[in-house]
Write a protein that holds these residues in place. Structure first.
Motif, mmCIF file in Angstrom:
data_model
loop_
_atom_site.group_PDB
_atom_site.id
_atom_site.type_symbol
_atom_site.label_atom_id
_atom_site.label_comp_id
_atom_site.label_asym_id
_atom_site.label_seq_id
_atom_site.Cartn_x
_atom_site.Cartn_y
_atom_site.Cartn_z
ATOM 1 N N GLY A 319 11.918 55.871 24.374
ATOM 2 C CA GLY A 319 13.103 55.450 25.052
ATOM 3 C C GLY A 319 14.405 56.736 26.504
ATOM 4 O O GLY A 319 13.900 56.017 26.890
ATOM 5 N N PHE A 320 13.530 57.866 26.277
ATOM 6 C CA PHE A 320 14.209 58.971 26.710
ATOM 7 C C PHE A 320 13.460 59.088 28.077
ATOM 8 O O PHE A 320 14.062 59.482 28.800
ATOM 9 C CB PHE A 320 14.121 60.278 25.799
ATOM 10 C CG PHE A 320 15.733 60.848 25.982
ATOM 11 C CD1 PHE A 320 16.020 61.549 27.146
ATOM 12 C CD2 PHE A 320 16.021 62.403 24.914
ATOM 13 C CE1 PHE A 320 16.904 62.141 27.299
ATOM 14 C CE2 PHE A 320 16.913 63.301 25.403
ATOM 15 C CZ PHE A 320 17.412 62.945 26.871
ATOM 16 N N THR A 321 12.371 58.777 27.723
ATOM 17 C CA THR A 321 11.799 58.797 28.965
ATOM 18 C C THR A 321 11.974 58.137 30.116
ATOM 19 O O THR A 321 12.047 58.436 31.022
ATOM 20 C CB THR A 321 10.093 59.170 28.816
ATOM 21 O OG1 THR A 321 10.006 60.142 27.296
ATOM 22 C CG2 THR A 321 9.476 59.532 29.853
ATOM 23 N N ALA A 322 12.147 56.598 29.607
ATOM 24 C CA ALA A 322 12.151 56.060 30.587
ATOM 25 C C ALA A 322 13.577 56.286 31.215
ATOM 26 O O ALA A 322 13.356 56.309 32.774
ATOM 27 C CB ALA A 322 11.851 53.969 29.273
ATOM 28 N N LEU A 323 14.489 56.939 30.775
ATOM 29 C CA LEU A 323 15.292 56.998 30.525
ATOM 30 C C LEU A 323 16.108 55.635 32.111
ATOM 31 O O LEU A 323 16.523 55.586 33.207
ATOM 32 C CB LEU A 323 15.317 58.232 32.299
ATOM 33 C CG LEU A 323 16.889 59.136 32.105
ATOM 34 C CD1 LEU A 323 16.859 60.031 30.968
ATOM 35 C CD2 LEU A 323 16.420 60.312 33.123
ATOM 36 N N ASN A 324 16.052 54.543 31.033
ATOM 37 C CA ASN A 324 16.776 53.482 31.935
ATOM 38 C C ASN A 324 17.446 52.695 31.120
ATOM 39 O O ASN A 324 17.698 53.505 29.307
ATOM 40 C CB ASN A 324 15.794 52.198 32.432
ATOM 41 C CG ASN A 324 14.418 52.013 31.264
ATOM 42 O OD1 ASN A 324 15.138 52.071 30.356
ATOM 43 N ND2 ASN A 324 13.428 51.445 31.888
ATOM 44 N N ARG A 325 18.124 51.615 31.144
ATOM 45 C CA ARG A 325 19.834 51.775 30.731
ATOM 46 C C ARG A 325 18.749 50.955 28.958
ATOM 47 O O ARG A 325 19.183 51.167 28.311
ATOM 48 C CB ARG A 325 20.250 50.007 31.075
ATOM 49 C CG ARG A 325 21.253 49.872 30.244
ATOM 50 C CD ARG A 325 22.232 48.902 31.207
ATOM 51 N NE ARG A 325 23.802 48.042 30.384
ATOM 52 C CZ ARG A 325 24.564 48.865 30.203
ATOM 53 N NH1 ARG A 325 24.923 50.079 30.885
ATOM 54 N NH2 ARG A 325 25.774 48.992 29.849
ATOM 55 N N GLU A 326 17.757 50.222 28.897
ATOM 56 C CA GLU A 326 17.448 50.006 27.918
ATOM 57 C C GLU A 326 16.509 50.553 27.241
ATOM 58 O O GLU A 326 16.661 50.599 25.741
ATOM 59 C CB GLU A 326 16.030 49.181 28.536
ATOM 60 C CG GLU A 326 16.124 47.465 29.126
ATOM 61 C CD GLU A 326 16.458 47.778 30.632
ATOM 62 O OE1 GLU A 326 16.830 48.708 31.147
ATOM 63 O OE2 GLU A 326 17.392 46.605 31.283
ATOM 64 N N GLY A 327 16.082 52.079 27.708
ATOM 65 C CA GLY A 327 16.263 53.244 27.144
ATOM 66 C C GLY A 327 16.542 53.730 25.814
ATOM 67 O O GLY A 327 16.183 54.225 24.246
ATOM 68 N N VAL A 328 17.692 53.674 26.359
ATOM 69 C CA VAL A 328 19.157 54.027 25.908
ATOM 70 C C VAL A 328 19.489 53.543 24.754
ATOM 71 O O VAL A 328 19.583 54.001 23.471
ATOM 72 C CB VAL A 328 19.724 55.148 27.113
ATOM 73 C CG1 VAL A 328 21.567 55.749 25.984
ATOM 74 C CG2 VAL A 328 19.487 55.655 27.716
ATOM 75 N N ALA A 329 19.659 52.294 24.955
ATOM 76 C CA ALA A 329 19.969 50.706 24.156
ATOM 77 C C ALA A 329 19.064 51.039 23.140
ATOM 78 O O ALA A 329 20.090 50.632 21.719
ATOM 79 C CB ALA A 329 20.150 50.156 24.534
ATOM 80 N N GLY A 330 17.528 51.521 23.135
ATOM 81 C CA GLY A 330 16.848 51.349 22.516
ATOM 82 C C GLY A 330 17.195 52.822 21.499
ATOM 83 O O GLY A 330 16.937 51.764 20.136
ATOM 84 N N ILE A 331 17.402 53.280 21.894
ATOM 85 C CA ILE A 331 17.328 54.521 21.487
ATOM 86 C C ILE A 331 18.368 54.396 20.447
ATOM 87 O O ILE A 331 18.128 54.917 18.718
ATOM 88 C CB ILE A 331 17.601 55.747 21.641
ATOM 89 C CG1 ILE A 331 16.529 56.138 22.362
ATOM 90 C CG2 ILE A 331 18.020 56.848 20.490
ATOM 91 C CD1 ILE A 331 16.508 57.342 23.673
ATOM 92 N N LEU A 332 19.636 54.230 20.836
ATOM 93 C CA LEU A 332 20.779 53.338 19.465
ATOM 94 C C LEU A 332 20.466 52.548 18.638
ATOM 95 O O LEU A 332 20.395 52.747 17.195
ATOM 96 C CB LEU A 332 21.919 52.959 20.531
ATOM 97 C CG LEU A 332 23.129 53.984 20.973
ATOM 98 C CD1 LEU A 332 22.286 54.909 22.521
ATOM 99 C CD2 LEU A 332 24.261 52.901 21.420
ATOM 100 N N PHE A 333 19.009 51.646 19.040
ATOM 101 C CA PHE A 333 19.467 50.520 18.259
ATOM 102 C C PHE A 333 18.463 50.786 16.707
ATOM 103 O O PHE A 333 18.516 50.213 15.865
ATOM 104 C CB PHE A 333 18.637 49.154 18.739
ATOM 105 C CG PHE A 333 18.641 48.184 17.639
ATOM 106 C CD1 PHE A 333 19.020 47.197 17.388
ATOM 107 C CD2 PHE A 333 16.671 48.106 17.692
ATOM 108 C CE1 PHE A 333 18.675 45.561 16.576
ATOM 109 C CE2 PHE A 333 16.822 47.193 16.167
ATOM 110 C CZ PHE A 333 17.104 45.968 16.290
ATOM 111 N N TYR A 334 17.284 52.168 17.477
ATOM 112 C CA TYR A 334 16.475 52.803 16.980
ATOM 113 C C TYR A 334 16.816 53.049 15.311
ATOM 114 O O TYR A 334 16.394 53.031 14.534
ATOM 115 C CB TYR A 334 15.737 52.968 17.085
ATOM 116 C CG TYR A 334 14.305 53.095 17.015
ATOM 117 C CD1 TYR A 334 12.822 51.933 16.106
ATOM 118 C CD2 TYR A 334 13.276 54.578 16.036
ATOM 119 C CE1 TYR A 334 12.140 52.451 15.863
ATOM 120 C CE2 TYR A 334 12.419 54.569 15.324
ATOM 121 C CZ TYR A 334 11.366 53.480 15.408
ATOM 122 O OH TYR A 334 10.741 53.596 13.548
ATOM 123 N N MET A 335 17.448 54.364 16.293
ATOM 124 C CA MET A 335 18.145 55.256 15.279
ATOM 125 C C MET A 335 19.044 54.162 13.889
ATOM 126 O O MET A 335 19.485 54.803 13.241
ATOM 127 C CB MET A 335 19.411 56.045 15.799
ATOM 128 C CG MET A 335 19.070 57.105 16.543
ATOM 129 S SD MET A 335 17.680 58.551 16.193
ATOM 130 C CE MET A 335 15.994 57.332 15.944
#
Length: 484
Positions: A319-335
């Protein structure tokens, strides 16, 4: 005579940290002045303190507060991560008392140390100045060094604390040197100031001092999230540390590392973000692959979950590599989902383990499905979620991260992530094979569930399943927390 303007303090921006710090200091005094060897009540007082802090945190949703001259920001991004930290601390406290009594190391200072480490995590999430982030990291790290070596009667715990201290101090040197170089190149440590300087001077991207500073900061954070090849400390520390502290370290501090890493890279280096995606791509693939491949051969359950934790950091890096809104939101959800499923799994390990951390191998779970069917079912749910199987939170989290990568054009990275996730199914299912398809060697009569651990298991399994079946609300909150 020249006057010096004092920056606006705005204590509201750090009110949750103040509340939790006061609670921790009060608990230290209570531990000193209230006699008795039973310190379980301090755990419940800690839970109350965490609940009050959580109320203070959540009350700030949607109303950003900036304080101390722009060095601290209490925004939705920080609030979401702070909730993860508080949940991780609360769940770790619930599974601590039984283990600490069993191992004869139930000193009352344990709970204030967990709270102080949580304060450090919260500062890392809300810090908008490199020095505040470093301060939070040090508060977190010093507490964790002690917690990793908490069981002084165990040589493995002593070794874990020493290794974590030495390697942690070494990685902190990289981070601090990187911050110093960044300050030298930009003239400021505030993330907004660095961003403005970069945007006003695009040629700085070719400045060796600035580039090396940014890379050293990335190396320092990579150590904290256990990304390969900076992961070498993880298996030894996770195996040697007391099991409840391993659960805590695998969830909260990892999320804190991602919070600070994201904040710095997105808010301070926005113009350079897409220039380092190749590096992040390699880091994600290496972390996923190394974690999963080495986990395949592990017999010790804590070492297996340690390498699994490395692999999960790799998934988040997708998600960090994607560096878009969905990727960062995905990191938050995943954590958040990872905190529930991983601490839930460690809660079962705490119950199955004997004094001296015996019964810590995969083979020791043989027959548990028949002797302790409820525990085995719960453990299976957590393992399925870690493997990314539907309908669990782990599946939704990975789906969201890989979808973000595809949206940014990193289809190959998403495919590698899916293949890694498929490979991880082997070592998770291996535990279930022993639980349900091998003859029991013991009756597991010692694996009695206490009230705090029962509460932890209930919360974690419900959250793991609910976030997998109806993830919409949490995903929506994660998206609202991403402000770029």
């Amino acid at each position: 005579m020249e006057t010096i303007a004092m920056p606006a303090v705005n204590i509201a921006s750090i009110m949750p940290e103040c509340i939790l710090s006061v609670v921790a200091m009060v608990l230290l005094l209570v531990n000193v002045f209230v006699p008795g060897k039973d310190k379980g009540y301090l755990g419940w007082l800690s839970i109350v303190g965490l609940a009050v802090t959580a109320a203070s945190v959540v009350s700030g949703w949607g109303t950003p507060q900036m304080g101390f001259g722009g060095a601290v920001m209490q925004d939705n991004f920080a609030i979401f991560f702070k909730v993860i930290f508080l949940i991780s601390a609360g769940l770790a406290i619930l599974i601590s008392d039984r283990y600490m009594v069993q191992e004869d190391c139930n000193q009352g200072e344990l709970y204030p140390l967990i709270l102080f480490s949580t304060v450090g995590m919260m500062l890392m999430a809300s810090g908008t100045d490199l020095m505040v982030i470093f301060l939070g990291l040090e508060v977190l790290s010093v507490s964790l060094y002690v917690l990793a070596g908490w069981n002084r009667a165990s040589l493995k715990s002593n070794e874990a604390g020493l290794k974590y201290f030495l390697l942690g101090a070494f990685s902190t040197g990289f981070l601090l040197y990187g911050m110093a170089l960044t300050y030298g190149a930009t003239g400021t440590t505030k993330l907004a100031g660095i961003q403005n300087h970069v945007m006003a001077n695009p040629s700085i991207a070719a400045n060796p001092i600035f580039v090396v500073g940014m890379l050293l900061i990335a190396v320092g954070f990579s150590f904290k999230i256990a990304a390969a090849p900076f992961h070498m400390w993880t298996p030894d520390v996770y195996e040697g540390a007391p099991t409840p502290m391993t659960a805590f370290m695998s969830a909260g501090p990892k999320a804190a590392g991602f919070a600070a890493f994201l904040r710095v890279m997105i808010f301070a280096f926005p113009m350079l973000g897409h220039n380092i995606t190749e590096l992040l791509w390699i880091l994600a693939v290496l972390t996923m692959t190394v974690g999963n491949i080495i986990a395949l051969s592990q017999d010790n359950i804590k070492r297996m979950l340690a390498y699994s934790s490395i692999a999960h950091a790799g998934y988040a890096l997708v998600g960090f590599t994607a560096l878009n809104r969905e990727g960062v939101a995905g990191i938050l959800f995943y954590m958040l989902s990872y905190a529930f499923m991983n601490i839930g799994a460690f809660a079962v390990i705490v119950l199955v383990g004997k004094k001296g951390e015996k019964n810590g191998t995969v083979q020791d779970f043989a027959g548990m499905g028949y002797k302790r069917p409820v525990l085995a079912v719960l453990f299976s749910v957590f393992l399925f979620s870690l493997a990314g199987m539907p309908p669990t939170a782990g599946f939704i989290g990975k789906f969201y991260l890989f979808s973000a990568a595809i949206k940014s054009g990193y289809t190959g990275l998403a495919i590698i992530g899916v293949l890694n996730s498929a490979a991880s199914v082997y070592y998770y299912l291996r535990v279930m094979v022993f639980m349900y398809m091998k003859d029991a060697q013991e009756d597991f009569e010692w694996a009695g569930v206490t009230a705090p651990i029962a509460l932890c298991l209930l919360v974690t399994v419900v959250a793991t399943l609910v976030m997998g079946v109806v993830p919409g609300t949490i995903l929506e909150l994660a998206q609202k927390a991403v402000q770029f």
